[in-house]
Design a protein around this motif. Structure first.
Motif, PDB file in Angstrom:
ATOM      1  N   TYR A   1       0.728  -1.088  -0.123  1.00  0.00           N
ATOM      2  CA  TYR A   1      -0.035   0.011   0.075  1.00  0.00           C
ATOM      3  C   TYR A   1       0.963   1.335   0.006  1.00  0.00           C
ATOM      4  O   TYR A   1       0.484   2.249  -0.580  1.00  0.00           O
ATOM      5  CB  TYR A   1      -0.836  -0.076   1.043  1.00  0.00           C
ATOM      6  CG  TYR A   1      -1.822   1.306   1.234  1.00  0.00           C
ATOM      7  CD1 TYR A   1      -2.919   1.563   0.553  1.00  0.00           C
ATOM      8  CD2 TYR A   1      -1.595   2.330   2.160  1.00  0.00           C
ATOM      9  CE1 TYR A   1      -3.513   2.661   0.430  1.00  0.00           C
ATOM     10  CE2 TYR A   1      -2.177   3.536   2.338  1.00  0.00           C
ATOM     11  CZ  TYR A   1      -3.259   3.620   1.503  1.00  0.00           C
ATOM     12  OH  TYR A   1      -3.939   4.728   1.485  1.00  0.00           O
ATOM     13  N   LEU A   2       2.073   1.152   0.610  1.00  0.00           N
ATOM     14  CA  LEU A   2       2.895   2.433   0.949  1.00  0.00           C
ATOM     15  C   LEU A   2       3.971   2.402  -0.394  1.00  0.00           C
ATOM     16  O   LEU A   2       4.593   3.337  -0.368  1.00  0.00           O
ATOM     17  CB  LEU A   2       3.570   2.431   2.292  1.00  0.00           C
ATOM     18  CG  LEU A   2       2.851   2.378   3.294  1.00  0.00           C
ATOM     19  CD1 LEU A   2       3.482   2.097   4.721  1.00  0.00           C
ATOM     20  CD2 LEU A   2       2.026   3.726   3.574  1.00  0.00           C
TER      21      LEU A   2
ATOM     22  N   SER B   1       3.502   5.907  -2.568  1.00  0.00           N
ATOM     23  CA  SER B   1       3.527   7.211  -2.200  1.00  0.00           C
ATOM     24  C   SER B   1       4.260   7.187  -0.916  1.00  0.00           C
ATOM     25  O   SER B   1       4.528   8.388  -0.233  1.00  0.00           O
ATOM     26  CB  SER B   1       2.055   7.836  -2.038  1.00  0.00           C
ATOM     27  OG  SER B   1       1.377   7.921  -3.391  1.00  0.00           O
ATOM     28  N   GLY B   2       4.635   6.035  -0.324  1.00  0.00           N
ATOM     29  CA  GLY B   2       5.276   6.278   1.166  1.00  0.00           C
ATOM     30  C   GLY B   2       4.329   6.533   2.151  1.00  0.00           C
ATOM     31  O   GLY B   2       3.105   6.620   2.071  1.00  0.00           O
ATOM     32  N   GLY B   3       4.858   7.103   3.286  1.00  0.00           N
ATOM     33  CA  GLY B   3       4.117   7.444   4.419  1.00  0.00           C
ATOM     34  C   GLY B   3       3.845   6.449   5.624  1.00  0.00           C
ATOM     35  O   GLY B   3       4.705   5.353   5.739  1.00  0.00           O
ATOM     36  N   ARG B   4       2.899   6.448   6.380  1.00  0.00           N
ATOM     37  CA  ARG B   4       2.597   5.568   7.617  1.00  0.00           C
ATOM     38  C   ARG B   4       1.286   5.356   7.270  1.00  0.00           C
ATOM     39  O   ARG B   4       0.310   5.903   6.809  1.00  0.00           O
ATOM     40  CB  ARG B   4       2.853   5.923   8.748  1.00  0.00           C
ATOM     41  CG  ARG B   4       4.266   6.506   8.873  1.00  0.00           C
ATOM     42  CD  ARG B   4       4.603   6.936  10.242  1.00  0.00           C
ATOM     43  NE  ARG B   4       4.520   5.915  11.513  1.00  0.00           N
ATOM     44  CZ  ARG B   4       5.292   4.838  11.611  1.00  0.00           C
ATOM     45  NH1 ARG B   4       6.330   4.991  11.183  1.00  0.00           N
ATOM     46  NH2 ARG B   4       5.151   4.116  12.724  1.00  0.00           N
ATOM     47  N   ILE B   5       0.888   4.170   7.885  1.00  0.00           N
ATOM     48  CA  ILE B   5      -0.471   3.555   7.997  1.00  0.00           C
ATOM     49  C   ILE B   5      -0.908   3.822   9.426  1.00  0.00           C
ATOM     50  O   ILE B   5      -0.075   3.314  10.338  1.00  0.00           O
ATOM     51  CB  ILE B   5      -0.810   2.093   7.612  1.00  0.00           C
ATOM     52  CG1 ILE B   5      -0.257   2.011   5.961  1.00  0.00           C
ATOM     53  CG2 ILE B   5      -2.034   1.525   7.930  1.00  0.00           C
ATOM     54  CD1 ILE B   5      -0.276   0.740   5.568  1.00  0.00           C
TER      55      ILE B   5
ATOM     56  N   VAL C   1      -9.341   4.894   3.102  1.00  0.00           N
ATOM     57  CA  VAL C   1      -7.920   4.553   3.364  1.00  0.00           C
ATOM     58  C   VAL C   1      -8.180   3.090   4.189  1.00  0.00           C
ATOM     59  O   VAL C   1      -9.078   2.825   4.722  1.00  0.00           O
ATOM     60  CB  VAL C   1      -6.990   5.399   4.183  1.00  0.00           C
ATOM     61  CG1 VAL C   1      -6.783   6.746   3.456  1.00  0.00           C
ATOM     62  CG2 VAL C   1      -7.676   5.952   5.613  1.00  0.00           C
TER      63      VAL C   1
ATOM     64  N   ILE D   1      -1.897  10.974  11.462  1.00  0.00           N
ATOM     65  CA  ILE D   1      -1.575  10.336  10.221  1.00  0.00           C
ATOM     66  C   ILE D   1      -2.562   9.778   9.327  1.00  0.00           C
ATOM     67  O   ILE D   1      -2.781   9.742   8.202  1.00  0.00           O
ATOM     68  CB  ILE D   1      -0.773   9.169  10.824  1.00  0.00           C
ATOM     69  CG1 ILE D   1       0.645   9.280  11.326  1.00  0.00           C
ATOM     70  CG2 ILE D   1      -0.431   8.015   9.761  1.00  0.00           C
ATOM     71  CD1 ILE D   1       1.188   8.179  12.245  1.00  0.00           C
TER      72      ILE D   1
ATOM     73  N   ASN E   1      -3.617  10.578   5.481  1.00  0.00           N
ATOM     74  CA  ASN E   1      -3.821   9.744   4.480  1.00  0.00           C
ATOM     75  C   ASN E   1      -4.942   9.766   3.746  1.00  0.00           C
ATOM     76  O   ASN E   1      -5.029   9.768   2.766  1.00  0.00           O
ATOM     77  CB  ASN E   1      -3.682   8.350   5.078  1.00  0.00           C
ATOM     78  CG  ASN E   1      -2.218   7.769   5.611  1.00  0.00           C
ATOM     79  OD1 ASN E   1      -1.448   8.311   5.075  1.00  0.00           O
ATOM     80  ND2 ASN E   1      -2.168   6.821   6.471  1.00  0.00           N
TER      81      ASN E   1
ATOM     82  N   ARG F   1      -4.685  12.408   1.218  1.00  0.00           N
ATOM     83  CA  ARG F   1      -4.048  11.928   0.089  1.00  0.00           C
ATOM     84  C   ARG F   1      -4.996  11.247  -0.687  1.00  0.00           C
ATOM     85  O   ARG F   1      -4.501  10.879  -1.872  1.00  0.00           O
ATOM     86  CB  ARG F   1      -2.885  11.543   0.781  1.00  0.00           C
ATOM     87  CG  ARG F   1      -1.601  11.500  -0.436  1.00  0.00           C
ATOM     88  CD  ARG F   1      -0.391  11.182   0.403  1.00  0.00           C
ATOM     89  NE  ARG F   1      -0.150  10.012   0.936  1.00  0.00           N
ATOM     90  CZ  ARG F   1       0.860   9.368   1.596  1.00  0.00           C
ATOM     91  NH1 ARG F   1       2.009   9.977   1.282  1.00  0.00           N
ATOM     92  NH2 ARG F   1       0.690   8.356   2.361  1.00  0.00           N
TER      93      ARG F   1
END
Lengths: 226, 281
Positions: free
Chosen positions: A150-151, A154-158, A181, B17, B21, B24
């Protein structure tokens, strides 16, 4: 990619036991996919998910067939029972020391404000409809790969949130449908007891729109990591 | 439309966070989003907003919080009605709200809390909401969210919407204050989203005679015929009582633009319609 292709490839790439499950909430009888029949047996939402995952169940379920009234309520299929809404049920079941704690949690559980006629289930690779959410019951390692996939773009955190009650319904379906999400949850007493989710399995819900890119990411991971 | 997402029970930094998300991954990129969260979620949201190209506003919502993420550049609209006298503020706010979509917000400032109370009554009657209020220096303010008015069902025992106004005028040009009040009240009602009908009867039909209203002018207001014309263009229906007109020798060809003749039955029908609020001048 079609959902049939995505579903089959996810099973193969992740080595899944069973299928990812496509879940749709139908506002009216007309929203039930053509050719989908009513499931006559009475079960809980988490059991229908497991039946679709492991036994290939395909069909729709109305209020009358939903045994877990709390689960059906958060999905907008029936009003919330008073004793669930006011926290009494969960306090009596021993989840919370005080009614206040139960109320605080029940208030925070994701729930749909709209009314729905039925929940619709199918293994993703056999789904003849646009799902609202795709539910995965997987091992932690498979959950890791899904999260990484999933990341990947685009990266990031869940961020995942759950409370140990109303899990496959509120956490894995409603939260994902509302927010767009993913969310991960560890199940609840009901889903662990009745639906056969194993000790080493966790649950994730994903928006269907993300699955194509996730399959591509998983292909990359397979090449790089085996 | 503004998207609403409930994410209760999640504290910072996880809430941040999650909100990042969601912003985005919106189906409509750049959409304005209203998050309903629990206290404790708001810390760090300004950084999340900046990173996502949004500006943030946090307001209490009962025991929860509303975190409104507005795309940068699309700032909250503001209007300052200080110095305007009734019915100016209500009309100005009504006109500004009419240009907004449901869910969009307007901040209204005034040095007079009474003016804001009047505006609050007007906009809530039209279905919109007052989200918050406060003071900034010498200005009081309210934040309004535009909402579409919900129609009542018409089921037995359920009151109907009183969303129409009938302004009855029976004094005519001989009483300038009442003549002006007829169309100023009509203008306010229009700005509140009401459907307005003016019924001229008895001496009131003198206003309907072509050229007659042009002779009424108060220094503080536009000429009466111009105000009338503005109301006709705004969709106000103006009837002149057929009997009263005939009594004064006024025929159809003598009527000012936009004025129609109507009989007693029309008047009775309007008075009998529960959706009308009736004002007499």
């Amino acid at each position: 990619m079609t959902y049939e292709e995505i579903g089959k490839e996810l099973i193969e790439l992740l080595g899944l036991k069973g299928s990812p499950v496509a879940v749709k909430l139908a506002r009216t009888p007309a929203d039930v996919p053509a050719g989908y029949e009513k499931v006559t047996k009475k079960e809980r939402h988490c059991q229908f998910v497991q039946d679709a995952r492991l036994k290939g169940l395909t069909g729709y379920v109305t209020r009358a067939e939903h045994l877990c009234k709390g689960g059906a309520a958060v999905m907008g299929i029936e009003p919330s029972p008073d004793l669930v809404a006011d926290g009494t049920t969960y306090q009596k079941l021993g989840n919370f020391k005080t009614v206040e704690g139960a109320v605080e949690t029940v208030h925070a559980i994701p729930k749909l404000d709209e009314t729905y006629f039925a929940s619709v289930y199918a293994p993703l690779d056999k789904a003849a409809f646009e799902p609202d959410v795709v539910v995965f019951v997987v091992t932690p390692r498979q959950a890791l790969r899904l999260s990484q996939a999933y990341l990947h773009v685009s990266g990031g955190r869940i961020a995942s949130d759950y409370s140990g009650i109303q899990s496959l319904c509120a956490d894995a379906v409603v939260a994902v449908k509302q927010r767009g999400v993913p969310n991960m949850t560890l199940g609840c007493n009901g889903s662990r007891k009745y639906s056969g989710i194993a000790e080493d399995e966790v649950i994730l819900g994903f928006p269907p729109k993300d699955l194509g890119a996730m399959v591509e990411a998983l292909r990359t991971f397979k090449q790089k990591w085996g | 439309m503004v998207k609403t997402v409930k994410a209760l029970g999640i504290r910072a930094p996880n809430a941040g966070i999650l909100v990042g998300n969601i912003l985005r991954n919106l189906e409509v990129p750049g959409e304005e989003v209203r998050f309903i969260v629990s206290p404790g979620a708001e810390a760090g949201m300004d950084a999340v907003a900046r990173k996502s190209g949004y500006s943030v506003e946090v307001t209490p919502l009962g025991k929860d919080l509303e975190i409104r993420m507005t795309p940068s550049g699309k700032t909250l609209e503001e209007i300052d009605v200080t110095g305007e006298t009734c019915p100016g503020p209500v009309i100005l706010v009504g006109e500004r709200l009419s240009s907004l979509a449901a869910g969009e917000r307007l901040k209204v400032k005034s040095t007079s809390p009474d003016t804001l109370a009047d505006i609050t009554a007007a906009i809530t009657a039209a279905g919109s909401l007052v989200l918050g209020q406060g003071t900034e220096g010498d200005r009081h303010f309210i934040t309004i969210e535009k909402a579409e008015k919900k129609e009542k069902t018409g089921e037995p025992g359920v009151p109907v919407n009183r969303d129409r106004v009938l302004v009855v005028q029976s004094n005519g040009t001989g009483n300038a204050e009442r003549a002006y009040a007829t169309f100023i009240f009509a203008k306010v009602a229009v700005s509140m989203g009401k459907k307005v009908t003016v019924f001229l009867l008895m001496d009131g039909v003198s206003i309907a005679r072509k050229g007659s209203a042009a002779g009424v002018k108060h220094p503080a207001f536009a000429r009466l015929d111009l105000l009338m014309d503005e109301m006709v263009k705004a969709g106000v229906t103006i009837y002149a009582c057929e009997n009263s007109a005939a009594f004064r020798g006024i025929t159809e060809k003598d009527l000012a633009p936009g004025v129609k003749l109507a009989g007693a039955a029309t008047y009775i029908q309007l008075l009998s319609d529960p959706s009308y609020a009736v004002v007499n001048f």
